[in-house]
Design a protein around this motif. Sequence first.
Motif, PDB file in Angstrom:
ATOM      1  N   LYS A  87      83.061 137.251  47.107  1.00 56.39           N
ATOM      2  CA  LYS A  87      82.348 136.081  47.215  1.00 56.39           C
ATOM      3  C   LYS A  87      81.413 136.220  48.183  1.00 56.39           C
ATOM      4  N   ASP A 112      82.552 131.142  41.272  1.00 54.61           N
ATOM      5  CA  ASP A 112      84.111 131.429  41.334  1.00 54.61           C
ATOM      6  C   ASP A 112      84.666 131.905  40.054  1.00 54.61           C
ATOM      7  N   ARG A 113      84.310 131.588  38.967  1.00 60.38           N
ATOM      8  CA  ARG A 113      84.836 132.112  37.694  1.00 60.38           C
ATOM      9  C   ARG A 113      84.274 133.557  37.529  1.00 60.38           C
ATOM     10  N   THR A 135      92.393 133.025  39.737  1.00 60.41           N
ATOM     11  CA  THR A 135      91.807 131.816  39.071  1.00 60.41           C
ATOM     12  C   THR A 135      90.657 131.267  39.678  1.00 60.41           C
ATOM     13  N   PRO A 136      89.848 130.768  39.160  1.00 53.35           N
ATOM     14  CA  PRO A 136      88.546 130.156  39.763  1.00 53.35           C
ATOM     15  C   PRO A 136      89.027 129.423  40.984  1.00 53.35           C
ATOM     16  N   GLU A 137      90.065 128.745  40.833  1.00 50.93           N
ATOM     17  CA  GLU A 137      90.667 127.773  41.790  1.00 50.93           C
ATOM     18  C   GLU A 137      91.097 128.763  43.144  1.00 50.93           C
ATOM     19  N   ASP A 138      91.410 129.885  42.954  1.00 49.83           N
ATOM     20  CA  ASP A 138      91.844 130.727  43.919  1.00 49.83           C
ATOM     21  C   ASP A 138      90.418 131.059  44.749  1.00 49.83           C
ATOM     22  N   ALA A 140      88.055 129.503  44.754  1.00 52.77           N
ATOM     23  CA  ALA A 140      87.078 128.328  45.574  1.00 52.77           C
ATOM     24  C   ALA A 140      87.915 128.022  46.879  1.00 52.77           C
ATOM     25  N   ALA A 141      89.300 128.496  46.847  1.00 51.07           N
ATOM     26  CA  ALA A 141      90.070 128.054  48.167  1.00 51.07           C
ATOM     27  C   ALA A 141      89.570 129.074  49.356  1.00 51.07           C
TER      28      ALA A 141
END
Length: 144
Positions: A87, A112-113, A135-138, A140-141
């Motif tokens: 990232k 993120d995806r 996941t994209p949420e992982d 983003a965190a």
Amino acid sequence: MKKFIFFFLVIFSFSCKNTSNEKTAEVSQQQHSQEMQESMSRGAEIYNNFCASCHLSGGEGISGVFPPLKDSDWLKEQQKASIHAIKFGLKGPIEVNGVAYDNLMPALGLSDRETADVLNYINNTWGNKFGEPVTPEDVAAIEK
């Protein structure tokens, strides 16, 4: 006779519930598997466009210059750091499979995806089996 019928109905009722739960779990696994396959497919394309030039198409890297992703102890043990590296890029020394690396990996500018997809591909290719799906949420965190 009534006891036998009652007993039969109770057993039948439980067996129907178990079958239903098993089918639900099976469908959930198939959906997860399908989602993971789609993520890995997108990740393979991203890997070939952004990563293969340094880490090579087989994930073997170049010893002392670009670390391997195949059978990488660092990748396996440092999933959050791996997300961060993809990232935001990576600067500074790391050690992978006993070999020191101190090269610059630039930020790739992925969403993120896309970051999750490429890591899912890397984590599950070349014999790698590293952790749970990302996941994209992982992604983003993970903060800079």
